[in-house]
Design an enzyme around this catalytic site. Structure first.
Site, PDB file in Angstrom:
ATOM      1  N   GLY A 189       7.230   5.379   7.763  1.00  0.00           N
ATOM      2  CA  GLY A 189       6.365   6.521   8.039  1.00  0.00           C
ATOM      3  C   GLY A 189       6.696   7.117   9.393  1.00  0.00           C
ATOM      4  N   SER A 190       5.721   7.778   9.969  1.00  0.00           N
ATOM      5  CA  SER A 190       5.969   8.504  11.218  1.00  0.00           C
ATOM      6  C   SER A 190       5.996   7.568  12.425  1.00  0.00           C
ATOM      7  CB  SER A 190       4.866   9.542  11.418  1.00  0.00           C
ATOM      8  OG  SER A 190       3.626   8.888  11.565  1.00  0.00           O
ATOM      9  N   LYS A 246       0.860  -1.199   0.000  1.00  0.00           N
ATOM     10  CA  LYS A 246       0.000   0.000   0.000  1.00  0.00           C
ATOM     11  C   LYS A 246       0.886   1.236   0.000  1.00  0.00           C
ATOM     12  CE  LYS A 246      -1.800   2.523   3.272  1.00  0.00           C
ATOM     13  NZ  LYS A 246      -1.650   3.878   2.700  1.00  0.00           N
ATOM     14  N   GLY A 263       3.833   4.254  13.334  1.00  0.00           N
ATOM     15  CA  GLY A 263       4.637   3.049  13.594  1.00  0.00           C
ATOM     16  C   GLY A 263       4.215   2.363  14.883  1.00  0.00           C
ATOM     17  N   CYS A 306      13.839  11.529   5.512  1.00  0.00           N
ATOM     18  CA  CYS A 306      13.929  11.104   6.913  1.00  0.00           C
ATOM     19  C   CYS A 306      15.334  11.264   7.465  1.00  0.00           C
ATOM     20  CB  CYS A 306      13.471   9.662   7.033  1.00  0.00           C
ATOM     21  SG  CYS A 306      14.279   8.595   5.849  1.00  0.00           S
ATOM     22  N   GLU A 338      10.536   1.684   9.788  1.00  0.00           N
ATOM     23  CA  GLU A 338      11.473   2.723   9.330  1.00  0.00           C
ATOM     24  C   GLU A 338      10.808   4.060   9.622  1.00  0.00           C
ATOM     25  OE1 GLU A 338      14.439   2.410   8.261  1.00  0.00           O
ATOM     26  OE2 GLU A 338      14.624   0.332   7.629  1.00  0.00           O
ATOM     27  N   GLU A 381      10.452  16.044  14.831  1.00  0.00           N
ATOM     28  CA  GLU A 381      10.723  16.019  13.396  1.00  0.00           C
ATOM     29  C   GLU A 381       9.746  16.963  12.678  1.00  0.00           C
ATOM     30  OE1 GLU A 381       9.494  12.580  11.096  1.00  0.00           O
ATOM     31  OE2 GLU A 381      11.456  12.548  10.136  1.00  0.00           O
TER      32      GLU A 381
HETATM   33  P1  NAD Z   1       2.478   8.592   8.142  1.00  0.00           P
HETATM   34  O1  NAD Z   1       2.857   7.788   9.351  1.00  0.00           O
HETATM   35  O2  NAD Z   1       1.451   9.636   8.300  1.00  0.00           O
HETATM   36  O3  NAD Z   1       1.946   7.623   6.979  1.00  0.00           O
HETATM   37  C1  NAD Z   1       2.719   6.597   6.458  1.00  0.00           C
HETATM   38  C2  NAD Z   1       1.825   5.517   5.898  1.00  0.00           C
HETATM   39  O4  NAD Z   1       1.063   4.951   6.938  1.00  0.00           O
HETATM   40  C3  NAD Z   1       0.833   5.987   4.837  1.00  0.00           C
HETATM   41  O5  NAD Z   1       0.786   5.032   3.811  1.00  0.00           O
HETATM   42  C4  NAD Z   1      -0.476   6.040   5.599  1.00  0.00           C
HETATM   43  O6  NAD Z   1      -1.602   5.832   4.782  1.00  0.00           O
HETATM   44  C5  NAD Z   1      -0.313   4.890   6.565  1.00  0.00           C
HETATM   45  N1  NAD Z   1      -1.104   4.974   7.788  1.00  0.00           N
HETATM   46  C6  NAD Z   1      -1.607   6.081   8.391  1.00  0.00           C
HETATM   47  N2  NAD Z   1      -2.267   5.727   9.521  1.00  0.00           N
HETATM   48  C7  NAD Z   1      -2.163   4.388   9.632  1.00  0.00           C
HETATM   49  C8  NAD Z   1      -2.601   3.433  10.595  1.00  0.00           C
HETATM   50  N3  NAD Z   1      -3.284   3.790  11.676  1.00  0.00           N
HETATM   51  N4  NAD Z   1      -2.299   2.130  10.404  1.00  0.00           N
HETATM   52  C9  NAD Z   1      -1.575   1.756   9.321  1.00  0.00           C
HETATM   53  N5  NAD Z   1      -1.142   2.597   8.368  1.00  0.00           N
HETATM   54  C10 NAD Z   1      -1.421   3.902   8.524  1.00  0.00           C
HETATM   55  O7  NAD Z   1       3.838   9.185   7.603  1.00  0.00           O
HETATM   56  P2  NAD Z   1       4.051  10.122   6.312  1.00  0.00           P
HETATM   57  O8  NAD Z   1       3.619  11.503   6.632  1.00  0.00           O
HETATM   58  O9  NAD Z   1       3.491   9.445   5.132  1.00  0.00           O
HETATM   59  O10 NAD Z   1       5.639  10.086   6.145  1.00  0.00           O
HETATM   60  C11 NAD Z   1       6.503  10.943   6.820  1.00  0.00           C
HETATM   61  C12 NAD Z   1       7.224  10.175   7.901  1.00  0.00           C
HETATM   62  O11 NAD Z   1       7.884   9.050   7.333  1.00  0.00           O
HETATM   63  C13 NAD Z   1       8.311  10.999   8.556  1.00  0.00           C
HETATM   64  O12 NAD Z   1       8.282  10.758   9.937  1.00  0.00           O
HETATM   65  C14 NAD Z   1       9.586  10.428   7.954  1.00  0.00           C
HETATM   66  O13 NAD Z   1      10.741  10.611   8.720  1.00  0.00           O
HETATM   67  C15 NAD Z   1       9.235   8.993   7.810  1.00  0.00           C
HETATM   68  N6  NAD Z   1      10.110   8.332   6.838  1.00  0.00           N
HETATM   69  C16 NAD Z   1      11.004   7.399   7.285  1.00  0.00           C
HETATM   70  C17 NAD Z   1      11.873   6.779   6.390  1.00  0.00           C
HETATM   71  C18 NAD Z   1      12.869   5.744   6.850  1.00  0.00           C
HETATM   72  O14 NAD Z   1      13.312   4.961   6.003  1.00  0.00           O
HETATM   73  N7  NAD Z   1      13.232   5.696   8.114  1.00  0.00           N
HETATM   74  C19 NAD Z   1      11.823   7.126   5.039  1.00  0.00           C
HETATM   75  C20 NAD Z   1      10.903   8.080   4.630  1.00  0.00           C
HETATM   76  C21 NAD Z   1      10.040   8.669   5.527  1.00  0.00           C
END
Ligand code: NAD
Length: 490
Positions: free
Chosen positions: A234-235, A182, A239, A291, A257, A392
């Site tokens: 993601g965030s 997804k 996570g 990130c 991640e 962040e």
């Molecule tokens: P986010 O956590 O808002 O969303 C990430 C994903 O999770 C999306 O696909 C979203 O639809 C899904 N999601 C949202 N709520 C969910 C839930 N309750 N259960 C399951 N899935 C859910 O993050 P974002 O705004 O898309 O991305 C930015 C974040 O990602 C920043 O914190 C950034 O540092 C991090 N990031 C980390 C890496 C790494 O490799 N460490 C790389 C890129 C981005």
């Protein structure tokens, strides 16, 4: 659907090697962060769609032709897939520009090549997954073999979508797993263009499935009883929810991640121009939405005034170029991904200006009224508990503080709940390695800003995540050990 001149774009879910209609009525509309025009609409996968994708992946894993594929056959499909993606670079770059404002120059220069290289890297691993054996000494001859985990799922952020496609799906396939992916609802189109390439490359039905949706779809995946492993980018907040859902459902294995607040340490003997170039370009690439971006800069007091002036000049030069269409090949810096991200970053700018105790060196506001552009921003000396120092931001914003001693620099750099990445600038390699060993981070660059590659593991210490993607560690995350003991007395 047509996206900015790209016709016939599929937006349906891709299950069992076919695009399928969604049973659910809910949709998400994606707007351009450049001009707010509607880019397209995706269906939101509900429980039925998620179940269909997972059961396709399960069937492919247990009984489909995939389980009879040799490792060489898996590698052949993966190499073909990499070629197909590479050939579509231009179209994929345009889609990222349209949906989340990533300049085509960044997508073509960094993101898509990293995706393609990673798939080729893991294709090379497919037939090199060895085991171990131990000769008899206690009555047993022992064999350890490494097996796939089963049905895996990936949930991705939007800032480097095709890198996440590669980092999650490629090692899983090299190891023999099947997958449900997804993408983020902010950048869903690239993966949908790539989806049929899996069929064309020879992967049997059900091996790789793509579903669209937002948090509700991600939550269904995280809680699903028939997914054996989930890899999330993601965030930290999301996570935690995923880890929690995994524990409360079937204890699926989890790779996280997450975010970062990475330090950059500049010692007095650093080559100044190089440090300035890397601190500016490293942060501003993708408009700060990386990130690993080094957002907390610590500079030795003896060079601090010169460094701050130099970085300010570079940020202001960059700011003067912003506002252009990310789809134009000469645009280097794009907008933030969407209005939500703009609101998030501007709220941190306000916090920086009003409650952080910091001096605003440059930037601090939005650029123009059209689109989601934000000025590259520097805050000097925020209070130690300031939100702009602790949290962040995920935009083109950094803080600077000076230090006197090496120990102080290490202490400041480690004073964070994150541990994703770091950069050290110095002419002394012994000092660089000494400091590198003391920093609590998963990745680190010396005299450069950090950018991941296919060969080395990427991931964080502390609250930046669990597990690693990329490199050999990224493959091992999709394997599990099985120990077999043979009674030599029988
Ligand atoms: P986010 O956590 O808002 O969303 C990430 C994903 O999770 C999306 O696909 C979203 O639809 C899904 N999601 C949202 N709520 C969910 C839930 N309750 N259960 C399951 N899935 C859910 O993050 P974002 O705004 O898309 O991305 C930015 C974040 O990602 C920043 O914190 C950034 O540092 C991090 N990031 C980390 C890496 C790494 O490799 N460490 C790389 C890129 C981005």
């Amino acid at each position: 659907m047509a996206v900015n001149g790209l016709s016939n774009l599929e937006t349906r879910h891709f299950i069992n090697n076919e695009f399928v209609e969604s049973s659910a009525k809910e949709t998400i509309t994606i707007r351009s962060p450049y001009d707010d025009s509607i880019v397209g609409t995706i269906p939101v996968a509900d429980e039925h769609v998620v179940d269909a994708a997972v059961s396709a992946a399960r069937k492919a894993y247990e009984t489909g032709p995939w389980c009879t594929f040799t490792s060489a056959q898996r590698a052949k499909c993966m190499l073909k897939l990499a070629d197909l993606i590479e050939q579509k670079t231009d179209e994929l770059a345009k889609l990222e520009a349209a949906s989340m404002g990533q300049p085509v120059a960044v997508a073509k220069g960094a993101i898509i090549p990293t995706c393609v290289a990673s798939i080729r890297y893991y294709a090379g691993y497919a037939d090199k997954i060895a085991g171990e054996s131990y000769k008899e000494e206690d009555g047993f001859y022992k064999i350890v073999q490494y097996e796939p985990i089963g049905v895996c799922a990936g949930i991705a952020a939007w800032n480097a979508t095709l890198v996440f496609v590669a980092w999650k799906i490629a090692p899983a396939l090299a190891a023999g797993n099947t997958f449900v992916f997804k993408a983020s609802e902010k950048s869903p189109f690239g993966p949908l263009v790539v989806a049929p390439f899996f069929k064309e490359a020879g992967f049997p039905p059900g091996v790789v499935n793509f579903i669209s949706g937002g948090g509700s779809t991600g939550a269904l995946l995280a809680a699903h009883m028939d997914i054996d492993k989930i890899s999330f980018t993601g965030s930290g907040m999301t996570g935690r929810k995923i880890q929690d859902a995994a524990i409360k459902s079937n204890m699926k294995k989890v790779t996280l991640e997450l975010g970062g607040k990475s330090p950059s340490i500049i010692f007095a003997d650093a080559e100044l121009e190089n440090a300035l170039k890397n601190n500016a370009e490293g942060l501003l690439l993708n408009s700060g939405q990386l990130c690993a971006a080094a957002t907390r800069v610590f500079v030795h007091s003896s060079i601090a005034p010169t460094f701050i002036e130099g970085l300010k000049a570079r940020f202001e030069a960059a700011s003067s170029t912003m506002g252009d269409d990310p789809a134009v090949p000469t645009t280097a810096l794009g907008p933030l991904a969407d209005k939500k991200q703009l609101d998030r970053v501007t709220s941190y700018l306000e916090s920086g200006k009003t409650e952080s105790g910091a001096e605003l060196v440059t930037g601090g506001g939005q650029i123009g009224e059209k689109g989601c552009f934000v000025q590259p921003t520097i805050f000097l000396n925020p209070k130690s508990d300031a939100k702009i120092l602790r949290e962040e931001i995920f935009g083109p914003v950094l803080t600077i503080r000076s230090f006197e001693t090496e120990d102080e620099a290490v202490e400041l750099a480690n004073d964070t709940s994150y541990g994703l990445s770091a950069a050290i600038y110095t002419a002394s390699m012994s000092r660089a390695l000494r400091v590198a060993t003391k920093l609590k981070v998963g990745t680190l660059a010396i005299n450069a800003s950090y950018f991941p590659d296919a060969q080395t593991p990427f991931g964080g210490y502390k609250q930046s995540g669990t597990g690693r993607e990329s490199g050999k560690a990224g493959l091992e995350a999709y394997l599990q050990a099985k120990t077999i003991k043979i009674n030599m007395g029988v």
